[in-house]
Motif scaffolding. Structure first.
Motif, mmCIF file in Angstrom:
data_model
loop_
_atom_site.group_PDB
_atom_site.id
_atom_site.type_symbol
_atom_site.label_atom_id
_atom_site.label_comp_id
_atom_site.label_asym_id
_atom_site.label_seq_id
_atom_site.Cartn_x
_atom_site.Cartn_y
_atom_site.Cartn_z
ATOM 1 N N SER A 167 14.947 -6.319 -0.139
ATOM 2 C CA SER A 167 14.729 -5.146 -0.989
ATOM 3 C C SER A 167 13.345 -5.214 -1.625
ATOM 4 C CB SER A 167 15.781 -5.091 -2.095
ATOM 5 O OG SER A 167 17.061 -4.853 -1.565
ATOM 6 N N GLY A 168 12.722 -4.050 -1.741
ATOM 7 C CA GLY A 168 11.399 -4.006 -2.348
ATOM 8 C C GLY A 168 10.681 -2.733 -1.970
ATOM 9 N N PHE A 169 9.435 -2.700 -2.340
ATOM 10 C CA PHE A 169 8.593 -1.544 -2.035
ATOM 11 C C PHE A 169 7.600 -1.979 -0.978
ATOM 12 C CE2 PHE A 169 7.212 2.610 -2.924
ATOM 13 C CZ PHE A 169 5.830 2.641 -2.987
ATOM 14 N N TYR A 170 7.591 -1.272 0.148
ATOM 15 C CA TYR A 170 6.757 -1.642 1.272
ATOM 16 C C TYR A 170 5.608 -0.652 1.423
ATOM 17 C CZ TYR A 170 10.333 -4.973 2.568
ATOM 18 O OH TYR A 170 11.202 -6.041 2.554
ATOM 19 N N LEU A 171 4.437 -1.218 1.523
ATOM 20 C CA LEU A 171 3.233 -0.398 1.625
ATOM 21 C C LEU A 171 2.503 -0.701 2.926
ATOM 22 C CD1 LEU A 171 1.989 -0.850 -2.018
ATOM 23 C CD2 LEU A 171 2.285 1.388 -0.944
ATOM 24 N N CYS A 172 2.105 0.352 3.600
ATOM 25 C CA CYS A 172 1.250 0.236 4.773
ATOM 26 C C CYS A 172 -0.173 0.572 4.359
ATOM 27 C CB CYS A 172 1.738 1.186 5.859
ATOM 28 S SG CYS A 172 0.788 1.134 7.392
ATOM 29 N N ALA A 173 -1.137 -0.091 4.933
ATOM 30 C CA ALA A 173 -2.533 0.178 4.597
ATOM 31 C C ALA A 173 -3.390 0.060 5.844
ATOM 32 C CB ALA A 173 -3.026 -0.786 3.522
ATOM 33 N N TRP A 174 -4.568 0.672 5.789
ATOM 34 C CA TRP A 174 -5.497 0.558 6.900
ATOM 35 C C TRP A 174 -6.908 0.359 6.388
ATOM 36 C CZ3 TRP A 174 -9.625 3.779 8.257
ATOM 37 C CH2 TRP A 174 -9.750 4.956 7.516
ATOM 38 N N ARG A 175 -7.713 -0.256 7.218
ATOM 39 C CA ARG A 175 -9.140 -0.379 6.990
ATOM 40 C C ARG A 175 -9.827 -0.024 8.290
ATOM 41 N NH1 ARG A 175 -10.202 -6.268 5.707
ATOM 42 N NH2 ARG A 175 -12.237 -5.641 4.924
ATOM 43 N N ARG A 176 -11.016 0.517 8.219
ATOM 44 C CA ARG A 176 -11.706 0.929 9.440
ATOM 45 C C ARG A 176 -11.937 -0.271 10.351
ATOM 46 N NH1 ARG A 176 -13.973 4.330 5.683
ATOM 47 N NH2 ARG A 176 -13.809 6.539 6.186
ATOM 48 N N ASP A 177 -12.473 -1.309 9.789
ATOM 49 C CA ASP A 177 -12.721 -2.542 10.528
ATOM 50 C C ASP A 177 -13.171 -3.573 9.513
ATOM 51 O OD1 ASP A 177 -15.573 -0.842 11.824
ATOM 52 O OD2 ASP A 177 -15.465 -2.019 9.986
ATOM 53 N N ARG A 178 -13.590 -4.721 9.969
ATOM 54 C CA ARG A 178 -13.899 -5.783 9.014
ATOM 55 C C ARG A 178 -15.200 -5.535 8.262
ATOM 56 N NH1 ARG A 178 -13.307 -11.403 11.908
ATOM 57 N NH2 ARG A 178 -14.218 -10.297 13.651
ATOM 58 N N VAL A 179 -16.000 -4.603 8.756
ATOM 59 C CA VAL A 179 -17.243 -4.316 8.054
ATOM 60 C C VAL A 179 -16.971 -3.391 6.879
ATOM 61 C CG1 VAL A 179 -19.523 -3.288 8.244
ATOM 62 C CG2 VAL A 179 -18.617 -4.674 10.119
ATOM 63 N N SER A 180 -16.176 -2.375 7.130
ATOM 64 C CA SER A 180 -15.791 -1.457 6.060
ATOM 65 C C SER A 180 -14.659 -2.101 5.289
ATOM 66 C CB SER A 180 -15.350 -0.130 6.652
ATOM 67 O OG SER A 180 -14.903 0.732 5.627
ATOM 68 N N THR A 181 -14.841 -2.330 4.032
ATOM 69 C CA THR A 181 -14.010 -3.298 3.356
ATOM 70 C C THR A 181 -12.823 -2.755 2.581
ATOM 71 O OG1 THR A 181 -15.596 -3.152 1.568
ATOM 72 C CG2 THR A 181 -15.871 -4.953 3.117
ATOM 73 N N GLU A 182 -12.897 -1.530 2.099
ATOM 74 C CA GLU A 182 -11.770 -1.099 1.291
ATOM 75 C C GLU A 182 -10.579 -0.726 2.149
ATOM 76 O OE1 GLU A 182 -14.797 0.308 1.336
ATOM 77 O OE2 GLU A 182 -14.710 2.379 0.609
ATOM 78 N N ALA A 183 -9.391 -0.885 1.587
ATOM 79 C CA ALA A 183 -8.154 -0.517 2.254
ATOM 80 C C ALA A 183 -7.616 0.775 1.644
ATOM 81 C CB ALA A 183 -7.124 -1.628 2.111
ATOM 82 N N PHE A 184 -6.981 1.566 2.503
ATOM 83 C CA PHE A 184 -6.365 2.821 2.063
ATOM 84 C C PHE A 184 -4.872 2.718 2.345
ATOM 85 C CE2 PHE A 184 -10.339 4.870 1.285
ATOM 86 C CZ PHE A 184 -11.221 4.293 2.182
ATOM 87 N N PHE A 185 -4.088 3.149 1.365
ATOM 88 C CA PHE A 185 -2.654 2.902 1.410
ATOM 89 C C PHE A 185 -1.839 4.160 1.670
ATOM 90 C CE2 PHE A 185 -2.125 -1.487 -0.032
ATOM 91 C CZ PHE A 185 -3.404 -1.780 -0.475
ATOM 92 N N GLY A 186 -0.709 3.953 2.320
ATOM 93 C CA GLY A 186 0.298 4.988 2.432
ATOM 94 C C GLY A 186 1.061 5.119 1.129
ATOM 95 N N GLN A 187 2.011 6.016 1.104
ATOM 96 C CA GLN A 187 2.733 6.286 -0.138
ATOM 97 C C GLN A 187 3.886 5.338 -0.370
ATOM 98 O OE1 GLN A 187 3.589 10.526 -0.189
ATOM 99 N NE2 GLN A 187 1.629 10.859 -1.192
ATOM 100 N N GLY A 188 4.178 4.499 0.600
ATOM 101 C CA GLY A 188 5.160 3.450 0.388
ATOM 102 C C GLY A 188 6.587 3.844 0.726
ATOM 103 N N THR A 189 7.406 2.822 0.966
ATOM 104 C CA THR A 189 8.835 2.998 1.215
ATOM 105 C C THR A 189 9.599 2.094 0.258
ATOM 106 O OG1 THR A 189 8.550 3.479 3.571
ATOM 107 C CG2 THR A 189 10.720 2.686 2.860
ATOM 108 N N ARG A 190 10.491 2.725 -0.485
ATOM 109 C CA ARG A 190 11.350 1.938 -1.368
ATOM 110 C C ARG A 190 12.620 1.583 -0.604
ATOM 111 N NH1 ARG A 190 11.348 1.387 -6.705
ATOM 112 N NH2 ARG A 190 9.933 3.148 -6.936
ATOM 113 N N LEU A 191 12.794 0.297 -0.310
ATOM 114 C CA LEU A 191 13.949 -0.181 0.442
ATOM 115 C C LEU A 191 14.914 -0.894 -0.495
ATOM 116 C CD1 LEU A 191 15.489 -0.880 3.085
ATOM 117 C CD2 LEU A 191 14.072 -2.945 3.212
ATOM 118 N N THR A 192 16.144 -0.451 -0.463
ATOM 119 C CA THR A 192 17.203 -1.114 -1.215
ATOM 120 C C THR A 192 18.254 -1.582 -0.232
ATOM 121 O OG1 THR A 192 16.844 0.343 -3.116
ATOM 122 C CG2 THR A 192 18.901 -0.912 -3.066
#
Lengths: 114, 113
Positions: B86-111
């Motif tokens: 159980s928990g909150f699951y987040l998916c994220a992406w980054r363009r590649d290793r040069v572009s450093t910030e990650a952008f996140f999805g809205q998440g899934t709350r799993l119980t």
């Protein structure tokens, strides 16, 4: 190993006041990046601000600014004129140039008192 | 512009049941993809990341697995859920290793019940 430490689990501030959230990190890299993310009650992670280590000038984004002290490995976030919408968990994060992943701190929960 | 989609937003599953969470990214190619888990009021724990199709790196031994069947698709799975999943699951992406910030999805709350 790179680590990120946020020593303040919780902070609170009066609306319209200024608050500073602390973050320290440990790294042996010279080329790296630091971030602050905001996670409001919706739990969407939002990038607030980023800082490149090679830049001496502190990054600013409207009411958000950082105090980057490279020698001290400190990266604090200052929020000016706090608004109720600023209430959230704030995460400090780090990655070095070429890294495959970001390292996050444990977060600081910020409460804004009206 | 790039967008990330994660679903479902909320999921309640019985112990022992399977799990499949899906994440897709639009508007970019060959992104780095990540699955994080967040326990209530806690920080982010990196579970898996992928730098390309079929390439999965596991950060923490889990009752979970990940797959990347397509360039912009990342799936988190389990054959038999545990209460501790159980928990909150987040998916994220980054363009590649040069572009450093990650952008996140809205998440899934799993119980898991």
């Amino acid at each position: 190993a790179q680590t990120v430490t946020q020593s303040q689990p919780e902070m609170s501030v009066q609306e319209a006041e200024t608050v500073t959230l602390s973050c320290t990190y440990d790294t042996s890299e010279s080329d790296y990046y630091l971030f602050w993310y905001k996670q409001p009650p919706s739990r969407q992670m939002i990038l607030v601000i980023r800082q490149e280590a090679y830049k001496q000038q502190n990054a600013t984004e409207n009411r958000f600014s950082v105090n980057f002290q490279k020698a001290a490995k400190s990266f604090s976030l200052k929020i000016s004129d706090s608004q109720l919408g600023d209430a959230a968990m704030y995460f400090c994060a780090y990655c070095y140039q070429g890294a495959q992943k970001l390292v996050f701190g444990q977060g600081t929960r910020l409460t804004i008192n009206p | 512009s790039q967008t990330i989609h994660q679903w479902p937003a909320t999921l309640v599953q019985p112990v022992g049941s399977p799990l499949s969470l899906e994440c897709t990214v639009e508007g970019t190619s060959n992104p780095n993809l990540y699955w994080y888990r967040q326990a209530a009021g806690r920080g982010l724990q990196l579970l898996f990341y992928s730098v390309g199709i079929g390439q999965i790196s596991s950060e923490v031994p889990q009752n979970l697995s990940a797959s990347r069947p397509q360039d912009r698709q990342f799936i988190l799975s389990s054959k038999k859920l545990l209460l501790s999943d159980s928990g909150f699951y987040l998916c994220a992406w980054r363009r590649d290793r040069v572009s450093t910030e990650a952008f996140f999805g809205q998440g899934t709350r799993l119980t898991v019940v």
